[in-house]
Design a protein around this motif. Structure first.
Motif, PDB file in Angstrom:
ATOM      1  N   ARG A  24       0.984  -1.363   0.041  1.00 39.28           N
ATOM      2  CA  ARG A  24       0.211  -0.235  -0.098  1.00 39.28           C
ATOM      3  C   ARG A  24       0.914   1.111   0.276  1.00 39.28           C
ATOM      4  NH1 ARG A  24      -0.966   4.869   2.691  1.00 39.28           N
ATOM      5  NH2 ARG A  24      -0.658   3.251   4.800  1.00 39.28           N
ATOM      6  N   ASP A  25       1.116   1.652   1.326  1.00 37.76           N
ATOM      7  CA  ASP A  25       2.082   3.035   0.889  1.00 37.76           C
ATOM      8  C   ASP A  25       3.711   2.738   0.610  1.00 37.76           C
ATOM      9  OD1 ASP A  25       3.373   5.021   1.906  1.00 37.76           O
ATOM     10  OD2 ASP A  25       2.885   5.246   4.290  1.00 37.76           O
ATOM     11  N   GLY A  26       4.141   1.237   0.169  1.00 39.12           N
ATOM     12  CA  GLY A  26       5.193   0.529  -0.580  1.00 39.12           C
ATOM     13  C   GLY A  26       5.049   1.468  -2.394  1.00 39.12           C
ATOM     14  N   VAL A  82       3.219   2.778  15.179  1.00 39.27           N
ATOM     15  CA  VAL A  82       4.065   3.989  14.369  1.00 39.27           C
ATOM     16  C   VAL A  82       3.788   3.604  12.881  1.00 39.27           C
ATOM     17  CG1 VAL A  82       4.340   4.571  16.754  1.00 39.27           C
ATOM     18  CG2 VAL A  82       5.504   3.546  15.961  1.00 39.27           C
ATOM     19  N   HIS A  83       4.173   4.445  12.792  1.00 37.66           N
ATOM     20  CA  HIS A  83       4.064   5.241  11.183  1.00 37.66           C
ATOM     21  C   HIS A  83       4.869   5.852  10.561  1.00 37.66           C
ATOM     22  CE1 HIS A  83       2.161   4.305   7.201  1.00 37.66           C
ATOM     23  NE2 HIS A  83       2.357   5.339   7.336  1.00 37.66           N
ATOM     24  N   CYS A  84       6.642   5.248   9.880  1.00 43.21           N
ATOM     25  CA  CYS A  84       7.705   6.311   9.942  1.00 43.21           C
ATOM     26  C   CYS A  84       7.925   6.748   9.010  1.00 43.21           C
ATOM     27  CB  CYS A  84       8.563   5.800  10.744  1.00 43.21           C
ATOM     28  SG  CYS A  84       8.388   6.554  12.824  1.00 43.21           S
ATOM     29  N   HIS A  85       7.927   8.018   8.027  1.00 45.41           N
ATOM     30  CA  HIS A  85       7.753   8.198   6.775  1.00 45.41           C
ATOM     31  C   HIS A  85      10.169   8.578   7.108  1.00 45.41           C
ATOM     32  CE1 HIS A  85       5.523   7.369   3.894  1.00 45.41           C
ATOM     33  NE2 HIS A  85       4.174   7.756   5.047  1.00 45.41           N
ATOM     34  N   ASN A  86      10.602   8.655   5.865  1.00 46.14           N
ATOM     35  CA  ASN A  86      12.062   8.972   6.431  1.00 46.14           C
ATOM     36  C   ASN A  86      12.431   9.672   5.505  1.00 46.14           C
ATOM     37  OD1 ASN A  86      14.104   7.281   7.442  1.00 46.14           O
ATOM     38  ND2 ASN A  86      14.882   6.658   5.375  1.00 46.14           N
ATOM     39  N   GLY A 109      10.692   7.303   1.010  1.00 39.13           N
ATOM     40  CA  GLY A 109       9.863   5.847   2.145  1.00 39.13           C
ATOM     41  C   GLY A 109       9.837   6.202   3.450  1.00 39.13           C
ATOM     42  N   ASN A 110       9.333   4.470   3.734  1.00 36.52           N
ATOM     43  CA  ASN A 110       9.113   4.628   5.050  1.00 36.52           C
ATOM     44  C   ASN A 110      10.445   3.832   5.602  1.00 36.52           C
ATOM     45  OD1 ASN A 110       6.701   4.249   3.167  1.00 36.52           O
ATOM     46  ND2 ASN A 110       5.367   3.657   5.109  1.00 36.52           N
ATOM     47  N   CYS A 111       9.276   3.045   6.886  1.00 35.47           N
ATOM     48  CA  CYS A 111      11.073   3.237   8.408  1.00 35.47           C
ATOM     49  C   CYS A 111      10.805   1.025   7.789  1.00 35.47           C
ATOM     50  CB  CYS A 111       9.697   3.028   9.461  1.00 35.47           C
ATOM     51  SG  CYS A 111      10.673   1.157  10.438  1.00 35.47           S
TER      52      CYS A 111
HETATM   53 ZN    ZN Z   1       2.121   6.213   4.556  1.00 35.71          ZN
END
Ligand code: ZN
Ligand code: KIV
Length: 514
Positions: free
Chosen positions: A17-19, A206-210, A242-244
């Motif tokens: 999804r986020d990827g 938790v949902h962290c962007h980079n 990107g994401n964690c």
């Molecule tokens: Zn996100």
């Protein structure tokens, strides 16, 4: 000393999804399903399979994954409006109790004012109504306060308390724009623990962007403050920076168990196969020095390091390559290797192919083994990417002949099959690649923009396969195509044609906020 049992942190994988929101990472249903099977092997706790209302393709992918995958919970994203939630459940219902509705609305002043044009009271009402609607379908409801990090803390606590009362079992506190730092994020999670009276009735996610390169560090700080779920992606792909990264977070927890009293359920020797599969599917390559899954992550170049490694591995190695599923890339197969050995090695690399795909890949392997004495894992990965990970092919390369040199004007003669018909043309160009791509564009009657062209060799040696990756865009659509061959012009043609096929099937997403 009596050591307390480490707390299990749930891993919520949002690669699909986020990827998928990374530029060029869009995947079709078959590709998503292939990755979902690998995520199942990795034993993640939750797979976020897509955003069902975003497009027909997303809906079908979430539905298919909900129908097919057993083990992990399957989440589908939706805004807090009823239409979104109903559509999400339509796709998720097939996973039964494992189907998770993940609904969200932005709570920061900046998002409420400029994006949503709603007051805080309206946002709170929409969040609560959305969670109640979702809870009518399932008890498995997650709510996200989009841009939580930039949200007024009192309001954040109010929303979190209200959605838990409304039935949310997981509340997510995303750093949507990758703005926070570990100390601050720890403080936000701690603040919620201390100030939301019903906080223990839900898991904090938790949902962290980079964007500042801190997503893994922030996620670790959050679990230290009491978060119980981490949202992450394979190879750290995702919106913008990107994401964690799943593999980095999981291995940090595993490697530093001495001071981090946590564990995950992830089967870590499936990390490398997962990373490679994602690269094969999306064409997005991992930087060489990326932690855990980069080509250099376990390479020791300097003499002093090599010496230490020979004496005692732990001098320079904090985790073993085997623990992340990295097998020594030895010479694996040659022209006399049989189908059985070929199939077995592919399985070890994370590719379970059906009969049809296995046949295609094996035929290609035999042809390669005739050209090249030694076939390595990387060659096999390239064969799978080239033969199996192909989207439905509108365009196919039949033949190519190129003449070029320091005196000749480069000329490419290309024959292609387009929608089942053979067509052929020749073009002159500024070098052989230019001539080839011009000929392909002329035959396909398209003219997308070539944004990036990269060529590399898959293994060492002059007989190595060349691998070409191209990024091509047309309007809003942006795709990556890849091709491999011992002839780099043929690899270029294949990569470009792969990109044209991906453009032809790319599903545009066009959704209005709420
Ligand atoms: Zn996100
Ligand atoms: O980054 C974000 O805020 C998100 C939410 C929708 C969870 O992806």
């Amino acid at each position: 000393m009596n050591k307390t049992e480490p707390k299990t942190i749930k891993i919520f994988d949002t690669t699909l999804r986020d990827g998928e929101q990374s530029p060029g990472a869009s995947m079709n249903i078959e590709e998503k399903l292939r990755l979902a099977k690998q995520l199942q092997k990795l034993n993640v706790d939750v797979i976020e399979a897509g955003f069902p209302i975003a497009s027909e393709g997303d809906f079908e992918a979430v539905k298919k994954i909900a129908q097919t995958i057993s083990g992990p919970e399957i989440a589908g994203l939706c805004r807090s409006g009823f239409k979104d939630i109903d559509r999400a459940w339509e796709a998720l219902q097939y996973a039964g109790e494992r189907g998770r509705i993940h609904t969200f609305i932005a709570t920061s002043d900046i998002h409420m004012k400029y994006k949503l044009q709603m007051t805080p009271a309206q946002v709170l009402e929409s969040a609560v109504k959305g969670v109640k609607r979702a809870s009518g379908y399932t008890k498995n409801v997650e709510f996200s306060c989009e841009d939580a990090v930039r949200t007024d803390r009192k309001f954040l606590a109010e929303v979190v308390g209200a959605v838990i009362d409304a039935g949310a079992k997981v509340v997510n506190i995303p750093d949507t724009v990758g703005y926070t730092i570990p100390f601050e994020y720890f403080d936000i999670i701690k603040y919620l623990k201390d100030n939301v009276k019903n906080i223990d009735d839900a898991i904090i996610s938790v949902h962290c962007h980079n964007d500042l390169g801190l997503s893994v560090a922030n996620s670790i700080a959050a679990v230290q403050a009491g978060a119980g779920q981490v949202e992450c992606t394979i190879n750290g792909i995702g919106e913008r920076a990107g994401n964690c990264s799943l593999e980095e977070f999981v291995m940090a927890i595993k490697t530093r168990g001495d001071i981090l009293p946590f564990k995950t359920n992830v089967v870590t020797d499936q990390l490398t196969p997962a990373s490679r599969l994602l690269t094969a599917v999306t064409g997005i390559v991992v930087q060489q020095n990326k932690a855990i899954v980069g080509a250099n992550a376990f390479a020791h170049e300097a003499g002093i390091h090599q010496h230490g490694m020979l004496m005692e591995k732990s001098t320079y190695e904090i985790m073993t390559p085997e623990s992340v599923g990295l097998k020594a890339s030895a010479l694996v197969l040659g022209k006399h290797s049989g189908r059985h050995a070929f199939k077995k090695r592919l399985e070890e690399l994370g590719h379970d192919l059906d009969e049809d795909n296995l046949n295609k890949a094996f035929t290609r392997f035999k042809a390669l083994a005739d050209l090249k004495k030694e076939v390595y894992d990387e060659d096999l990965e390239a064969i799978v990417a080239d033969e199996v990970m192909r989207v439905k092919e509108k365009y196919k390369l039949s033949h190519i002949t190129v003449t070029c040199g320091s005196f000749a004007v480069a000329t490419a003669t290309v024959q292609m099959e387009i929608d089942g018909l053979q067509v052929r043309t020749a073009e002159l160009g500024d070098g052989p690649v230019d001539a080839t791509l011009k000929a392909i564009k002329k035959l396909a009657k398209v003219d997308p923009k070539l944004v990036q062209y990269n060529v590399g060799s898959i293994t060492g040696g002059t007989d190595a396969q060349g691998e070409v990756a191209v990024r091509v865009s047309e309007g809003e659509k942006n795709v990556i195509g890849r091709g491999a061959s011992t002839d780099i012009i043929e690899a270029s043609a294949k990569a470009y044609i792969d990109a044209l096929n991906r453009l032809a099937v790319a599903t545009a997403r066009d959704i209005e906020p709420l």
